[in-house]
Write an enzyme that holds these catalytic residues in place. Structure first.
Site, PDB file in Angstrom:
ATOM      1  N   LYS A 491       0.992  -1.109  -0.048  1.00  8.68           N
ATOM      2  CA  LYS A 491       0.079  -0.077   0.084  1.00  8.68           C
ATOM      3  C   LYS A 491       0.964   1.224   0.002  1.00  8.68           C
ATOM      4  O   LYS A 491       2.182   1.243   0.391  1.00  8.68           O
ATOM      5  CB  LYS A 491      -0.984  -0.028   1.229  1.00  8.68           C
ATOM      6  CG  LYS A 491      -0.029  -0.098   2.577  1.00  8.68           C
ATOM      7  CD  LYS A 491      -0.852  -0.228   3.701  1.00  8.68           C
ATOM      8  CE  LYS A 491      -0.193  -0.100   5.132  1.00  8.68           C
ATOM      9  NZ  LYS A 491      -1.009  -0.590   6.178  1.00  8.68           N
ATOM     10  N   TYR A 716      14.526  31.812   3.294  1.00  8.04           N
ATOM     11  CA  TYR A 716      13.609  32.792   3.396  1.00  8.04           C
ATOM     12  C   TYR A 716      13.546  33.299   4.946  1.00  8.04           C
ATOM     13  O   TYR A 716      13.834  32.572   5.972  1.00  8.04           O
ATOM     14  CB  TYR A 716      12.170  31.833   3.481  1.00  8.04           C
ATOM     15  CG  TYR A 716      11.669  31.728   1.761  1.00  8.04           C
ATOM     16  CD1 TYR A 716      11.448  32.851   1.082  1.00  8.04           C
ATOM     17  CD2 TYR A 716      11.547  30.411   1.338  1.00  8.04           C
ATOM     18  CE1 TYR A 716      11.242  32.656  -0.403  1.00  8.04           C
ATOM     19  CE2 TYR A 716      11.324  30.086  -0.061  1.00  8.04           C
ATOM     20  CZ  TYR A 716      11.050  31.351  -0.850  1.00  8.04           C
ATOM     21  OH  TYR A 716      10.535  31.180  -2.063  1.00  8.04           O
TER      22      TYR A 716
END
Ligand SMILES: *Cc1c(COP(=O)(O)O)cnc(C)c1O
Length: 821
Positions: A491, A716
């Site tokens: 999965k 940033y």
């Protein structure tokens, strides 16, 4: 229905068999469709293309024990408990068994034959009648010498009506199908086309088709067809006839008037002493003809005019599944690698027309059309007409037959003998701004073409070591009993590692089962060629068609899902579809509780369309000793529930509760199966387990290095404040690739040339910066984000999460690269 081996042996006159008392209920002819090994009887068919005896040993290893054979078998000594029923001709044996099975039922059986419209008439009859009868019908267009026996085999004690399609391509075949189907009612849809393979004339073909109805009580046909009427007369069938007609007012079923409206067609008829009228939501001539055949059946079965009108209005088109994907060079790819016959080609082309946008060329990649019953020259002339008609701009034909008929196509076209020669030609690189329909018979493996045409991007890579994966599989395998089944969890894209490659490696190593989270993950695996059984843990309500279409087995965790799924299976005429029952033994996520058991077993026993293949439950805390009492209680509750389900189920139901931690800590509770997840990918959920090996490594390279002074900042918000003269490396990976933003500003580090380089400043979307002041490195050097040298467990600790989350967060834009040592 179950048969003992000795019953079958008598029917097919087999020699040399053992274990006469064993029972089987499933007939298998295509080894790829195996679902219930214990109950399967495999017929090793020998055709021009293939000899299925070669699959016997493989099937044996998957648990099949009963085989009908005609040749000698290799590896026979390695299959001591296998049962070989030897006959001169395995196909004839299959047909004999189906014939005997058919003869046990005294119910109406509708046989449908003809050149066109068989499948639609069959499906429409189902739509019209399934509410009134417990019906069996041929799956898809199983109408051949093999398909008909398999269709008949679906009949069981509760069947009240069967609709069976019969198709032939050579003289002599219908006699055999007649013996198997023994239709009580016959429909001949029409006789079309010029001379067909093997038939000297249309008369001969017509005669041959009508032999299907030599012992029927009633035959339904278009009385205006001189060919069919003459043949019926000539054969003196002496049965009741419903020859419908537009001309014969005194005939049994007179079609007074057909009125076409925008989206409907109204049909007025007279039958015996009354007139009736109904409308169908279709306008084509073929649809009208098909609907009149269905009308005749309904009249024969005594349905009243009001009921006919009501049901006809609700007829639906016969379902088709097509998907569109983004391709390279601005292309869109429509994948229909499921089947190829002329009817479905037309439908797929219609779909393509609808999807096309202005300026996009429409291209068709088409394989040989197998088993059409037509001579290739006729067939491809017809295909060419269809393509012209639908306005296809360009054709790529793949296969020896279509290539040989090159001249039939007066359009922009190229031809290749095989799928490989097309792929190797580089032609796949040259598509541009096209809407490409890929349509091929299964044998041509056109999924490889769709893969080559799909859009892929790459930057940073996730390296996946498939040998390590297999070592981990074996690491757990040796803790378990040899007969315990291992269900491998692939999965979430194989815990990030890529489900196809992982599945392929496991399939080759004898893993028993795969489990994915959603249906699409399973469908992708099937398309890529994974044939082993696949469980779907969270089947969505709208994914059922995908499940059936790709033989995916759903987990059933609620009554709502149980009802919806079994209903859909029933509507599709499916019997005994395998499902997996989820028990909530204490996790309280999904599943049936102990209190639900009485109602559940009631429902299950009344649902012939599905069957519980396994029952399972999931631990809430199997990795921690402090929860051991709770885990043991979960096991006890689970076993109680499983016992109740097994008690009402006439075949063995596999039980499984252990996950990775469970395998290591509660090995004695392995029951018939276990579900292996994280451990496969080299991470132990219970701390250090020597022997496990890392599988996935997330890697990138240094893009640029900058020398910066102490007063500078990086990134940033000027977060990366430098305290000294520094060398800062920018890496082409960011949070959009799956590097958690919380690792920034020194919370974590990467490995460069064996040394730790801490993140500096905020991690950006596509880039991040690390401090390499103390590391000997240069632009282009390799960087490890996690993997062989830096375990995901370490990252998980930094981030206060679990390794599962880190592994599954690597985004799909990161290219996966697989290797073996
Ligand atoms: C994911 C999952 C597993 C595997 O768990 P691991 O801890 O990775 O071994 C087993 N069963 C179910 C139902 C799951 O969802």
């Amino acid at each position: 229905m179950n048969y003992t081996i000795s019953e079958i042996a008598v029917i097919i006159k087999a020699e040399d068999y053992k274990f006469p008392e064993k029972e089987v209920s499933v007939i298998l002819t295509d080894s790829r469709s195996l679902t219930f090994p214990e109950e399967t009887l495999f017929f090793a068919l020998v055709t021009e293309r293939n000899n299925a005896h070669r699959y016997i040993y493989d099937l044996y290893r998957k648990g099949v024990r009963h085989f009908v054979i005609s040749d000698n078998i290799a590896n026979k000594d390695k299959m001591p408990d296998a049962n070989f029923l030897k006959v001169p001709d395995t196909l004839a044996a299959l047909q004999q068994l189906a014939t005997a099975h058919r003869n046990r039922f005294d119910i109406p059986v509708i046989g449908v034959t003809g050149s066109n419209g068989k499948t639609i008439v069959k499906e429409w009859l189902y739509q019209l009648l399934h509410e009134d009868y417990n019906m069996v019908r041929s799956p898809r267009s199983y109408n051949s010498q093999i398909g008909v026996p398999l269709s008949i085999w679906q009949m069981n004690e509760s069947t009240e009506l069967a609709v069976i399609e019969a198709g032939i391509s050579q003289p002599g075949e219908m006699d055999k199908l007649e013996a198997i189907i023994k239709p009580t009612v016959g429909i001949i849809t029409n006789i079309g086309g010029a001379h067909q393979e093997g038939f000297a004339s249309m008369q001969e073909k017509s005669l041959e088709k009508l032999t299907l109805f030599k012992d029927s009580d009633c035959i339904i046909y278009n009385g205006d067809s001189a060919l069919i009427s003459d043949t019926v007369e000539k054969m003196c069938l002496g049965t009741r006839e419903i020859a419908w007609s537009y001309k014969d007012k005194n005939g049994p079923l007179y079609i007074i008037k057909v009125t076409k409206e925008d989206e409907n067609t109204r049909i007025r008829y007279s039958y015996l002493q009354y007139e009736g009228e109904f409308a169908i939501p279709f306008v084509g001539d073929a649809a009208v003809e098909n609907a009149i055949h269905c009308l005749a059946v309904m009249l024969y079965l005594g349905k009243g005019p009001n009921e006919i009108t009501k049901k006809m209005a609700k007829l639906e088109p016969v379902a088709m599944r097509l998907e569109v994907k983004e391709g390279r060079n601005n292309c869109l790819v429509i994948n229909d690698t499921y089947n190829s016959d002329i009817n479905s080609l037309e439908i797929a082309l219609d779909f393509q027309v609808r999807r096309a946008t202005a300026g996009m060329r429409r291209t068709l990649i088409l394989s040989d059309i197998l088993q059409s019953g037509m001579l290739p020259a006729t067939l491809y002339r017809k295909v060419s007409q269809i393509l012209m008609h639908k306005g296809v701009d360009r054709l790529i034909g793949i296969g020896p037959e279509i290539s040989a008929c090159e001249k039939s196509f007066g359009m922009d076209a190229e031809f290749y003998l095989t799928t490989d020669s097309f792929l190797n030609s580089g032609a796949a690189e040259r598509f541009n701004n096209e809407l490409i329909l890929i349509k091929g018979s299964r044998d041509f493996h056109f999924e490889q073409i769709s893969e080559a045409l799909e859009l892929k991007q790459h930057e940073t890579i996730l390296e996946v070591n498939l040998d390590a994966l297999i070592d981990n599989f074996n690491f757990y395998r040796q803790k378990l009993k040899p007969e315990t089944k291992i269900i491998c969890m692939v999965k979430a894209f194989g815990y990030g590692a890529g489900s196809y490659e992982v599945a392929k490696s496991l399939q080759d190593r004898g893993c028993d089962y795969l489990a994915v989270a959603v249906a699409d993950e399973g469908a992708e695996l099937r398309k890529a060629g994974i044939t082993m059984p696949i469980m779907v843990m969270n089947p969505e309500m709208n994914s059922f068609r995908t499940l059936f279409g790709y033989s995916l087995e759903p987990e059933i965790y609620s009554f709502k899902l149980l009802k919806a799924f079994s209903k859909e299976a029933e509507q599709l005429g499916i019997m005994h579809y395998p499902v997996h029952i989820k028990i909530d033994s204490g996790m309280h996520r999904l599943g049936f509780t102990f209190e639900d058991m009485p109602l559940l077993v009631n429902e299950l026993s009344a649902m012939p369309s599905i069957r519980a293949r396994s029952v399972f439950s999931h631990f809430a805390g199997s990795d921690e000793t402090r929860f051991d009492d709770f885990s043991l209680r979960q096991i006890a509750i689970f076993k109680d529930c499983a016992r109740i389900i097994q008690n009402v189920t006439p075949f063995p139901v596999m039980r499984h509760i252990l996950n990775t931690a469970g395998i290591s800590r509660f090995t004695d509770e392995q029951m018939e199966g276990v579900r292996l997840g994280l451990g496969l990918y080299g991470i132990s959920p219970i701390g250090n387990e020597p022997g496990l090996r890392n599988v996935s490594t997330l890697k990138t390279t240094i893009l640029q290095i900058k020398e910066l002074d102490a007063d500078q900042t990086v990134g940033y918000s000027r977060k990366g404040v430098l305290s000294r003269k520094s060398r800062i490396a920018a890496l082409p990976i960011g949070y959009a690739d799956g590097v958690d933003r919380h690792l920034g500003n020194g919370k974590g580090y990467v490995i460069i040339n064996g040394r730790q380089a801490p993140y500096v400043g905020n991690i950006c979307m596509d880039v991040c910066m690390v401090d390499v002041t103390d590391i000997d490195c240069q632009e282009g050097d390799k960087v490890e984000i996690f993997g062989d040298q830096l375990s995901v467990c370490v990252l998980a600790k930094w981030l206060d999460t679990i390794p599962y989350e880190i592994l599954t967060s690597v985004s799909s834009r990161v290219k996966r690269v697989y290797y073996r040592e």
